[in-house]
Design a protein around this motif. Structure first.
Motif, PDB file in Angstrom:
ATOM      1  N   GLY A   1       0.806  -1.209   0.000  1.00 19.78           N
ATOM      2  CA  GLY A   1       0.000   0.000   0.000  1.00 19.78           C
ATOM      3  C   GLY A   1       0.835   1.252   0.000  1.00 19.78           C
ATOM      4  O   GLY A   1       2.065   1.223  -0.173  1.00 19.78           O
ATOM      5  N   LEU A   2       0.155   2.374   0.189  1.00 17.22           N
ATOM      6  CA  LEU A   2       0.783   3.691   0.262  1.00 17.22           C
ATOM      7  C   LEU A   2       0.677   4.192   1.698  1.00 17.22           C
ATOM      8  O   LEU A   2      -0.394   4.133   2.307  1.00 17.22           O
ATOM      9  CB  LEU A   2       0.082   4.662  -0.686  1.00 17.22           C
ATOM     10  N   PHE A   3       1.810   4.703   2.204  1.00 17.84           N
ATOM     11  CA  PHE A   3       1.865   5.165   3.596  1.00 17.84           C
ATOM     12  C   PHE A   3       2.556   6.528   3.621  1.00 17.84           C
ATOM     13  O   PHE A   3       3.740   6.624   3.292  1.00 17.84           O
ATOM     14  CB  PHE A   3       2.640   4.174   4.468  1.00 17.84           C
ATOM     15  N   LEU A   4       1.810   7.557   3.969  1.00 11.29           N
ATOM     16  CA  LEU A   4       2.372   8.904   4.076  1.00 11.29           C
ATOM     17  C   LEU A   4       2.778   9.119   5.527  1.00 11.29           C
ATOM     18  O   LEU A   4       1.935   9.195   6.420  1.00 11.29           O
ATOM     19  CB  LEU A   4       1.354   9.947   3.633  1.00 11.29           C
ATOM     20  N   VAL A   5       4.093   9.194   5.757  1.00 13.68           N
ATOM     21  CA  VAL A   5       4.638   9.272   7.110  1.00 13.68           C
ATOM     22  C   VAL A   5       4.911  10.727   7.471  1.00 13.68           C
ATOM     23  O   VAL A   5       5.584  11.454   6.729  1.00 13.68           O
ATOM     24  CB  VAL A   5       5.931   8.437   7.223  1.00 13.68           C
ATOM     25  N   ARG A   6       4.390  11.154   8.598  1.00 17.43           N
ATOM     26  CA  ARG A   6       4.548  12.517   9.074  1.00 17.43           C
ATOM     27  C   ARG A   6       6.005  12.817   9.433  1.00 17.43           C
ATOM     28  O   ARG A   6       6.803  11.897   9.634  1.00 17.43           O
ATOM     29  CB  ARG A   6       3.676  12.741  10.312  1.00 17.43           C
ATOM     30  N   PRO A   7       6.346  14.100   9.560  1.00 22.51           N
ATOM     31  CA  PRO A   7       7.711  14.444   9.972  1.00 22.51           C
ATOM     32  C   PRO A   7       8.112  13.910  11.343  1.00 22.51           C
ATOM     33  O   PRO A   7       9.309  13.794  11.628  1.00 22.51           O
ATOM     34  CB  PRO A   7       7.697  15.982   9.967  1.00 22.51           C
ATOM     35  N   ASP A   8       7.139  13.580  12.196  1.00 26.73           N
ATOM     36  CA  ASP A   8       7.480  13.030  13.509  1.00 26.73           C
ATOM     37  C   ASP A   8       7.406  11.512  13.544  1.00 26.73           C
ATOM     38  O   ASP A   8       7.389  10.904  14.618  1.00 26.73           O
ATOM     39  CB  ASP A   8       6.598  13.635  14.605  1.00 26.73           C
TER      40      ASP A   8
END
Length: 471
Positions: free
Chosen positions: A441-448
């Protein structure tokens, strides 16, 4: 003359210094002010949990933390001048591919702050010592802050990291709800001792004629020991060299003169308290200004660092990347419940109801069911990684994910699928095969380092990215 900055951070403890570093690397004009003339001199918060180690890795200070600290030794239990047993401070845990830092790390708080201060200075950040806040007023565009000496400061936002007796919190009129965890006063002191090895934490349980337990920790990376002692309720704790010597001699086999030097001492009553709010207009509470822990669980400093890490990228996004001001509302939404959980855990550890272990490492904390966490997949197993969870480390086609995450950007993982075009310059893309615990899948990881958005396809990803200034 009034000085103008984007963010004023009150307090140069672990909270304020961490936030200062995060804002400095984002190009945000921030000033840290500290009422004392120097950094805090004591060892108080000495335990660095694995999740905080990951934060320090991202912020560029992990090398110093590793070089200047060490693991916790096994506890040696003493009775009548003899070692009579061992005490395991932590449940066993092992490092795995998801978790590069698998155990708590001991660094005296004063040294952690020195390392953070050096990193902040390296990035061009500033700390103004001897600046005591005496009052402030906020309006629709900023906060005007007055000091006992020196020029006033006008800031777009103010963050209170000024401790459990926070002047900023009291000025705002924000209350704290809590309880006394233990009515017995405690001593914590940094000392030099002869006659004890540095291979053990020395534990002296209370005896028939003792006033309470006493423990002596060899402070990693130093020649010092930390003494922790409990006293009966109503005791006026003597913080002098002679006073600490008398306590140590009365409860151990050591002679008073074996304690050769007193470097720092403090007393406190363990309590747990949580601020009713973490934000009032343009002013935010973080660290001990927002939550006060018993030190038993090793959660106070670590939860404080997590506060700063959560707030830093959000302030940067609003001030530098065009994200909507409403993004800042998610700070309290995410951190207040998290801090409440950690307070409860600290109290249970103090009372002996829970052992230090996986729960105290903070690796399992996350933000599921919060407004920033958008999960679009519907066929997930109960133990599947979801939006709001910490993004674990892995190596994919030779790329270590924590290396890809490091820095003030978002990261899009396209695993077992193709990354969509046009995700924006603010997002680093990593493509590779499906890998556990992520799956496909697609996983958008935050800066933290938390998964903000997850989906089997790109449907909804563009809208999410645009909402937070990524396109």
């Amino acid at each position: 003359m009034t000085e103008h900055v984007a963010v004023l951070i009150v307090g140069a403890g672990p909270t304020g210094l961490t936030l200062g570093i995060d804002l400095a690397r984002r190009g945000v004009d921030a000033l840290v002010v500290e009422k004392a003339d120097a950094l805090f001199p004591g060892s108080r918060g000495k335990g660095i949990q694995p999740r905080t180690m990951e934060v320090f890795d991202d912020l560029g200070v992990i090398g110093g933390i590793l070089a200047k600290g060490g693991t916790y030794p096994t506890g040696a239990v003493w009775q009548d001048g003899r070692k009579v047993g061992e005490h395991q401070m932590f449940e066993p845990s092992e490092t795995d591919p998801d978790t590069p830092y698998g155990k708590p790390w001991m660094v005296p708080q004063w040294r952690t702050q020195e390392i953070l201060f050096a990193r902040l200075t390296e990035l061009g950040g500033k700390v103004a010592f001897g600046r005591e806040v005496t009052g402030f007023a906020q309006d629709g565009t900023g906060v005007s802050v007055e000091f006992a000496s020196g020029a006033d400061v006008r800031a777009r936002y103010v963050v209170a990291g000024d401790g459990g007796r926070s002047v900023v919190r009291r000025t705002l009129g924000i209350g704290m709800t809590g309880e006394t965890v233990d009515p017995n006063p405690m001593l914590v002191a940094d000392v030099r001792i002869t006659g004890l090895d540095r291979d053990s934490v020395h534990v002296f349980p209370p005896g028939a004629e003792s006033d309470g337990f006493l423990a002596v920790f060899p402070l990693a990376g130093t020649e010092d020991f930390q003494v922790i002692a409990q006293y009966p309720d109503g005791t006026d704790v003597d913080l002098s060299l002679d006073g600490v010597r008398k306590t140590v001699a009365a409860r151990t086999h050591l002679a008073p003169e074996d304690l050769t030097e007193l470097r720092w001492a403090s007393n406190f009553r363990p309590r747990a308290a949580l601020a009713d709010r973490f934000r009032a207009g343009r002013v935010f509470l973080a660290g001990d200004a927002a939550h006060v822990h018993s030190p038993a669980g090793g959660q106070g400093l670590n939860t404080s660092v997590q506060d700063a890490y959560n707030l830093g990228w959000k302030l940067g996004a609003v001030l530098r990347e065009g994200a909507p001001e409403s993004l800042l509302d998610t700070y309290e939404e995410e951190r207040l419940p998290n801090a409440a959980d950690m307070l409860g855990l600290s109290t249970r550890v103090h009372r002996g109801e829970v052992q230090r272990g996986k729960a105290t490492q903070q690796l399992g904390l996350g933000y599921r069911d919060r407004s920033l966490s958008v999960e679009t997949r519907t066929d997930l197993s109960e133990d599947a990684l979801r939006a709001g969870d910490r993004a674990p480390d892995r190596t994919i086609d030779g790329v270590r994910l924590f290396d890809a995450f490091r820095g003030p950007h978002w990261t899009l993982l396209a695993l077992g699928t193709k990354a969509p075009a046009g995700v924006g310059d603010a997002v680093r893309v990593v493509e590779g095969p499906a890998v556990e615990p992520y799956g496909t899948g697609l996983f958008l990881v935050r800066p933290d380092g938390y998964v903000g958005w997850a989906g089997a396809t790109e449907d909804g990803l563009a809208e999410y990215a645009e909402r937070y200034g990524l396109r």
